[in-house]
Write a protein that holds these residues in place. Structure first.
Motif, PDB file in Angstrom:
ATOM      1  N   VAL A   1      44.058  42.852  31.840  1.00 10.73           N
ATOM      2  CA  VAL A   1      42.922  43.153  33.199  1.00 10.73           C
ATOM      3  C   VAL A   1      43.190  42.332  33.393  1.00 10.73           C
ATOM      4  CG1 VAL A   1      42.351  45.297  32.899  1.00 10.73           C
ATOM      5  CG2 VAL A   1      41.533  43.535  31.264  1.00 10.73           C
ATOM      6  N   PRO A   2      43.165  41.798  35.245  1.00  9.02           N
ATOM      7  CA  PRO A   2      42.537  40.122  35.722  1.00  9.02           C
ATOM      8  C   PRO A   2      40.934  40.392  35.353  1.00  9.02           C
ATOM      9  CG  PRO A   2      42.452  41.946  36.962  1.00  9.02           C
ATOM     10  CD  PRO A   2      43.696  42.746  36.502  1.00  9.02           C
ATOM     11  N   LEU A   3      39.893  38.999  34.322  1.00  9.68           N
ATOM     12  CA  LEU A   3      38.693  39.580  33.588  1.00  9.68           C
ATOM     13  C   LEU A   3      38.088  38.293  34.688  1.00  9.68           C
ATOM     14  CD1 LEU A   3      39.147  38.433  30.372  1.00  9.68           C
ATOM     15  CD2 LEU A   3      39.084  40.837  30.741  1.00  9.68           C
TER      16      LEU A   3
ATOM     17  N   PRO B   1      44.198  36.606  32.834  1.00  6.25           N
ATOM     18  CA  PRO B   1      44.486  38.338  31.824  1.00  6.25           C
ATOM     19  C   PRO B   1      43.792  37.966  30.416  1.00  6.25           C
ATOM     20  CG  PRO B   1      46.674  36.717  31.380  1.00  6.25           C
ATOM     21  CD  PRO B   1      45.223  35.945  32.892  1.00  6.25           C
ATOM     22  N   GLY B   2      43.414  39.366  30.792  1.00  3.12           N
ATOM     23  CA  GLY B   2      42.995  39.477  28.905  1.00  3.12           C
ATOM     24  C   GLY B   2      43.335  40.837  28.673  1.00  3.12           C
TER      25      GLY B   2
ATOM     26  N   ASP C   1      49.775  33.353  31.290  1.00  2.00           N
ATOM     27  CA  ASP C   1      49.286  31.734  30.541  1.00  2.00           C
ATOM     28  C   ASP C   1      47.968  31.460  30.917  1.00  2.00           C
ATOM     29  OD1 ASP C   1      51.893  32.369  29.451  1.00  2.00           O
ATOM     30  OD2 ASP C   1      53.348  31.462  31.347  1.00  2.00           O
ATOM     31  N   ALA C   2      47.009  31.590  31.671  1.00  2.00           N
ATOM     32  CA  ALA C   2      45.772  31.228  31.875  1.00  2.00           C
ATOM     33  C   ALA C   2      45.225  31.871  30.461  1.00  2.00           C
ATOM     34  CB  ALA C   2      45.197  31.300  32.750  1.00  2.00           C
ATOM     35  N   SER C   3      44.884  30.656  29.849  1.00  2.00           N
ATOM     36  CA  SER C   3      42.936  31.767  29.296  1.00  2.00           C
ATOM     37  C   SER C   3      41.591  31.477  28.899  1.00  2.00           C
ATOM     38  CB  SER C   3      43.926  31.056  27.559  1.00  2.00           C
ATOM     39  OG  SER C   3      43.682  29.941  27.772  1.00  2.00           O
ATOM     40  N   TYR C   4      41.103  32.177  28.563  1.00  2.00           N
ATOM     41  CA  TYR C   4      39.229  32.335  29.166  1.00  2.00           C
ATOM     42  C   TYR C   4      38.408  33.340  27.828  1.00  2.00           C
ATOM     43  CZ  TYR C   4      35.555  34.471  31.173  1.00  2.00           C
ATOM     44  OH  TYR C   4      33.416  34.454  31.684  1.00  2.00           O
TER      45      TYR C   4
END
Length: 1045
Positions: free
Chosen positions: A218-220, A176-177, A272-275
């Motif tokens: 939004v899903p990156l 998510p972003g 909770d993931a990050s990019y």
């Protein structure tokens, strides 16, 4: 590597001219280090088949090449789809060049360490992604092909929550972003079932809002369009093919549509993931390396990673140092990063800086130079066959591609820069270069070669503070210069990676010195493994030789020799036989002799010279490692023998000729803390052991008697199990030469011979014959009888307690007397001379009465102090009623276990260091439980103690013993094998008193136990006894002297 997916193949792609050979070597190094799993994995580094192929084309090429290799492995002569059916293939794309790391985003080093890794190494973004994909994202997934870019820092929860049940087709992983972030990136548009409808890249605000979830994120998108887009549910064939640009791409897209359209494309968006995309903005990159990663990351950043820093207090919080050697006063402000640099202070680096690739030669130019908000990099460049070093300097706020009229250089406008330095536009760009292309990326700022002078860091640093004289400007103009755009294709990845390795092992050598000389508990084994894998073992051996030969402490030198043994053992790569074994080759005798004589430096030099002859095969390497462990044992013995200063004896009247001095001793039970008394653990860590002196089946099972005889000789007899039995072994020593094998534990009478030497009744070696020594000092010789009712390898401390009994009797028979504390330390000395290398708990347990705790501090000389544990009145009787001994029928020598334990301690394996702490803590807890008279708590301590023993010496629980313990578990508060384990006696603390018959019935019904027996034990509160009797040791009459010590 932690448990996760076991890959069949890992493929790393790179652009043409991207240093594919260097990347292949990096993959192979990771495989050798065990970082790619346990199974033999195929690793391939592949160049793109042609320029501009894109990630889609690179993926197809990678799958094809992997299929070729796997087909060949399977014995096929052509590419076979069958080879891919159960394969798990991971494809990693390195992508385009990166402004802040010459090896690209994949090999950008992170400020992190992995203390649990088998081999120590720098942590690159590639390693982080491998860990995330292998141990988190892919867990539970079916065989197939995974594709991942390496242009981002990715953090994923330990349990990402991806449902793989019944999965078929293609799945994209998204994080998510924010919608604002998505405007410059790609997002997925998915329906309620998670099927992808469309992929939107740099979409409008309205398009992006269509992709938003309930929380507004939004899903990156993190990968490519060409392949994945063909499977999106909302895409038509016409739109997909037309979006390909030129005719060749449209043709390829048409083929892809036909081949892939039938596969469902689903999306897993991980909360909770990050990019974090690795951008070309210096501020972003510095922030990525100085801020802690999210809590979902499997990495933990540290301020100094794989670095040696002389003055760490000069590094402010919020700064970062990775793979560096910083000597002297190097001050680093918060918000600044140093990587791959060897610098010497005094230096002061302000905030907002990134320094990479600077060698020690750069330090003088940096001293006194104000650095703030700049990026200063040293590069390895190859101009055809000419290698050279080039330095680049930019500002933290600079943009590489913005036109000069709108942009900055060194954080100031180009106009101001030209004014300050005297540099003109024509110096940087050709006249025909369009205005829009005149940017930092194309500016020929960086000197590469000079016709008559060597170039250095000062040739770019002057740009920060131009000299008034203009000499620097003239020198700069006279140099052949290149732009960053021109330098990029010339960057030498192999040289850069090699330089990083050189620096890593250089700082590693400093680490070795700090750990050993500082007596730190850090493990050097991971670094040793890496040095062997990567060919840096010679340098490491040289450092270890230096530490061993210059240390003013035998304990430090012994650990250094143990590390050398580990290096040699690693070099054998698991071949050449067992590490534990004899170390008696004559070629090493001279070096051993020097160590024995106290000449550590000379001994280490001779060991190193001899070592060179034993490096040619695994078998020789293992034998050399054994001899280094033998040398280490010599130094341990010397360290422990410092305890001799705590042995004092007083003269007393000689017993009459022929009168026996008889000593009887209890056995001992170790209730907690054992192994912490073992050298070198006991003097490097400190030890605490709770022991109980016990009668076995109502008697003291261990004893010795000594008398003087008229003949000038030594008569040595072992009487087997009773003081009045027939002699099982008899020896007569009439010459000093008969004592030579006193240091060989398995030689007949070795313990008794060592006792005569350690009590100084006999001087050995000596020019004076044995006969003369005995006649002059004692008017004759001695006769010694020993016995033990306990079986060999009982675990009840027999040999050490017997040594104490023999020495006590010898002292008295020779007209001396030693107190209990002196005997404890005298036995330590004897066992070092005997080379059995034991600790002190056995003699404490058997020579000191009752229940007690022995302690030793982490220092030399080694001194043991014993404290009586005061238990409630009557509790000793209660404890006796609840304690039973079970003979397991199995025996094992503690020495077999001892070598492994000492080896693991010297390697400072984290599990062993933590266990040593736990052993001491449990001993103190057990002492408290005894003071309270709390049987359940004592039993809990016994169970904890048994787990600690198994951690210290894996394999010390035979299968039959495990069955026995399982059968007894419901009836006991706790249980443990006595001593080192591996067999001997099991002692149990029963829930009910007087349970001997009950336990016998239980064990009799248990299969697979063999010959066992159960024995009663009783706390012996009297201590060992010593008496002088008449000429007949079995007579009830004696001279009246009866002493309880």
């Amino acid at each position: 590597m932690a448990a996760g997916v076991e890959w069949t193949a890992i493929v790393l792609t790179c652009r043409r001219g991207g240093g594919v050979a260097a990347l292949q070597r990096e993959l192979e190094l990771r495989r050798r280090r065990g970082a790619l799993g346990r199974r033999p994995v195929l690793v391939l580094a592949l160049e793109d088949p042609w320029a501009g192929v894109g990630s889609g084309g690179a993926t197809l090429n990678a799958v094809l090449v992997a299929a070729e290799h796997l087909s060949a492995r399977a014995g096929c002569t052509v590419v076979s789809a069958d080879a891919l059916k159960e394969a798990r293939i991971l494809i990693l794309h390195t992508g385009r060049e990166f402004s802040f790391d010459d090896c690209g985003r994949a090999f950008t080093c992170l400020p992190a360490e992995q203390p649990r890794a088998a081999a120590e190494a720098l942590v690159c973004n590639l390693d982080s992604l491998l860990g995330t994909v292998t141990q988190r994202l892919c867990v539970g997934s079916p065989p197939g092909v995974w594709v991942c870019s390496t242009d981002m820092l990715l953090s994923v929860p330990s349990v990402p929550g991806i449902d793989w049940d019944g999965f078929q087709g293609v799945r994209v992983i998204a994080v998510p972003g924010s919608q604002a972030y998505a405007r410059n990136h790609g997002v997925y548009l998915a329906d309620e079932q998670g099927l992808v409808r469309d992929i939107i890249y740099k979409g409008t605000e309205t398009q992006i809002q269509q992709c938003a979830g309930p929380d507004g994120t939004v899903p990156l998108l993190s990968l490519f369009f060409d392949i994945v887009l063909s499977m999106a549910g909302g895409m038509t064939e016409e739109d997909f093919v037309k979006g390909g640009g030129d005719a060749s791409v449209r043709s390829a897209r048409s083929v892809l549509w036909t081949a892939l359209r039938a596969f469902p494309l689903s999306m897993a968006c991980i909360p909770d993931a990050s990019y974090d995309y690795l951008t070309t903005a210096a501020s972003d990159h510095i922030r990525s390396l100085t801020l802690l990663p999210s809590s979902t990351s499997h990495l933990r950043f540290c301020k100094t990673a794989h670095s040696h820093v002389d003055q760490p207090l000069l590094l402010e919080d919020g700064s970062s140092v990775t793979n560096c050697l910083l000597e002297g006063a190097v001050r680093l402000a918060a918000g600044s990063v140093i990587q791959h640099c060897h610098l010497q202070g005094p230096l002061e680096i302000g905030p907002g800086c990134l320094l990479t690739g600077l060698t020690v030669d750069s330090s003088p130019a940096l001293q006194g130079c104000p650095l703030r908000d700049v990026v200063l990099q040293g590069h390895h460049v190859r101009l055809r066959d000419l290698p050279c070093r080039v330095f680049t300097l930019t500002g933290r706020l600079d943009d590489w591609q913005s036109p000069a009229e709108e942009a900055t250089y060194l954080n100031i406008s180009w106009a101001e820069f030209f004014h300050r330095t005297g540099i003109r536009k024509g110096d940087l760009w050709d006249a025909e270069t369009p205005q829009k292309d005149r940017c930092l990326l194309s500016a020929r700022l960086f000197p590469v070669l000079h016709a008559s002078e060597a170039l250095g860091l000062e040739d770019v640093l002057w740009l920060l503070a131009p000299a008034v004289s203009g000499e620097r400007l003239a020198r700069w103009r006279a140099a052949w210069r290149m732009s960053w755009q021109e330098l990029l294709p010339c960057l030498d990845k192999a040289a850069e990676l090699g330089a990083r390795r050189d620096l890593f092992f250089l700082q590693g050598q400093h680490k070795v010195q700090c750990v050993l000389l500082g007596r730190q508990d850090g493990s050097l084994l991971p670094l040793i493994r890496s040095a062997v894998h990567e060919g840096y073992h010679e340098a490491l051996l040289g450092t270890l030789d230096e530490v061993a030969s210059t240390a003013d402490d035998a304990g430090i030198a012994a650990r250094a020799l143990a590390c050398i043994a580990d290096v040699l053992g690693c070099m054998a790569h698991g071949e050449g036989g067992l590490r534990s074994g004899p170390a008696a080759n004559r070629e090493w005798a001279s070096a051993f002799g020097r160590l024995e004589s106290g000449d550590i430096a000379g001994g280490v030099r001779e060991l190193a010279a001899e070592r060179l002859k034993w490096m040619s095969s695994p078998a020789l390497l293992v034998r050399a490692a054994r001899h280094y462990e033998g040398a280490e044992q010599i130094l341990i013995r010397q360290a422990v023998m410092s305890s001799c200063q705590f042995v004092t004896v007083c003269p007393v009247e000689l017993p009459p000729l022929g009168h026996w001095v008889q000593v009887a001793c209890p056995a001992r039970l170790d209730l907690s803390g054992g192994w912490s008394d073992t050298p070198p653990i006991t003097y490097e860590h400190g030890g605490a052991v709770v022991d109980v002196a016990v009668l076995v089946d109502g008697c003291r099972p261990i004893g010795a008697r000594v008398r003087r005889i008229a003949e000038p000789e030594l008569r040595l007899a072992s009487l087997g199990g009773t003081p009045w039995g027939e002699a099982a072994v008899e020896l007569v020593c009439r010459e000093l030469g008969h004592l030579e094998n006193y240091c060989q534990p398995h030689a007949p009478g070795a313990l008794l011979k060592a006792a005569f030497i350690c009590t100084q009744i006999v001087q050995f070696p000596s020019q004076k014959p044995l006969r003369d020594q005995l006649m002059e000092n004692f008017g004759g010789g001695f006769e010694v009888h020993t016995w033990s009712r306990l079986p060999h390898g009982s675990g009840l401390g027999t040999s050490s307690i017997l040594a104490g009994a023999v020495m006590a009797a010898l002292y008295r028979a020779a007209g001396k007397v030693a107190g209990t504390e002196s005997l404890i330390h005298a036995v330590l000395h004897l066992e070092q001379r005997l080379t059995t290398g034991g600790g002190w708990q056995d003699q404490v347990g058997g020579l000191v009465p009752g229940i007690k705790i022995g302690r030793s501090e982490a220092r030399l000389p080694l001194r043991v102090e014993v404290e009586e544990i005061l238990v409630p009145e009557g509790f000793a009787r209660i404890l006796s009623d609840h304690l039973l001994l079970v003979y397991t029928g199995k025996t094992r020598l503690a020495r077999n276990l001892l070598q492994d334990v000492v080896r693991n301690w010297y390697a400072r394996l984290p599990s062993i260091v933590q266990n040593a702490d736990a052993l001491v803590n449990n001993a103190e807890e057990c002492a408290r439980a005894l003071r309270q008279g709390n049987l359940p708590l004592i039993g809990k301590c016994l169970d904890v103690y048994w787990q600690q023993k198994k951690c210290m010496a894996p394999g010390c629980e035979p299968l039959a013993v495990g069955r026995m313990m399982d059968a007894l578990q419901p009836y006991v508060y706790g249980q443990c094998l006595a001593g080192a384990g591996g067999g001997g006696f099991l002692y149990v603390l029963t829930k009910e008193p007087q349970q001997k018959e009950t336990l016998h019935q239980i064990l009799a019904k248990t299969e697979g136990l063999g010959n066992f027996s159960i024995h009663s034990i009783e706390v012996d509160t009297g201590g060992f006894s010593m008496e002088v009797v008449g000429c007949d040791p079995n007579s009830s009459t004696h001279s009246g002297e009866d002493m309880a010590m």
